[in-house]
Motif scaffolding. Sequence first.
Motif: not given
Length: 319
Positions: A161-162, A172, A174, A179
């Motif tokens: 996912g990243h 994102c 995060c 990402c």
Amino acid sequence: VLTVGVDLGGTNIQALVLDEERTLGTSRMKTPAQGDKTLVLDVLAAAVHAALGDAEHEIEEVAAVGIGTPGVVIEGTVGGATNVPGWYDRFGLAELAHDKLGVPVRLANDVTAAAVGEHHAGAGRGTDHLLVIFVGTGVGAGLILNGQPYEGGVGGAGEFGHTVVVQGGAVCPCGRRGCVEAYAGRRAMAFAAERAVAAGRHTILFDVQRELGRARPTSAVFKEALDRGDDLAADLIDQAISALGVGVASAVNLLDVDAVVVGGGLADRVGDAFLVRLEAAMRPSLFLQPPRVRLATAQLGDLAGALGAALLARDLAGA
Ligand SMILES: [Zn+2]
């Protein structure tokens, strides 16, 4: 050998008792939404005992317990998970659970555990090299390489996912940019929808959300809005599939896996059409021609993680 697998999720804690190839019992409990890690551990232990009760076995007969947990797992410790109370600051989950249950505990990332389940008994059966992707609130992945779960140097592998698909792209959850999850995670898609509405764009997404009685735009909400011809839902799903396509193709270029198994809310809701569109989105970015990778949807549903955790526990049981 009798093992118990636990899938710790942000919503539910599921446990499963495994004997050779048979599931003898299961249980499901709500993950505490508040409190601390002690409370979560209590519910986790209760789920293990409930599954054993369902299987008519005792904890003394269990060789080991496997736990699939959100967050980054490093040598029996976990940290960095935001959807389980007390799971953000790193702590020794394996040791605490061992003390509580009285049996050895094997920890793994939840998606790695689900990948082990799908590899053993689901859509990834018979493959040596497998990438399993779950597209939900976030986007996670598990890897099987040479028939074994691949967890990386310190346990941080599988953060598909990243992986970055757009340099300097969308923010994102995060905190980084571009990402896969910034385009394909449901949380990010919901933020994008809110931003579009704030910028004056029309959509029925939030009407559908109210109609379906959901607290936020879930996969079901996106799918329903799409079916009713909503342009914004269609655009956001297009962007999600396009980002996933580039990301999956890059992962396949790097690893040459035999199969990619896709599961999770959006993939499940959109069904086979999702795979067809993902394959088309991957094609221009795949290096090996003709492409040899097989795409499939996850088969085990939400029991994949608990099954995988029970299988991983066998490592400790020496079986
Ligand atoms: Zn990210």
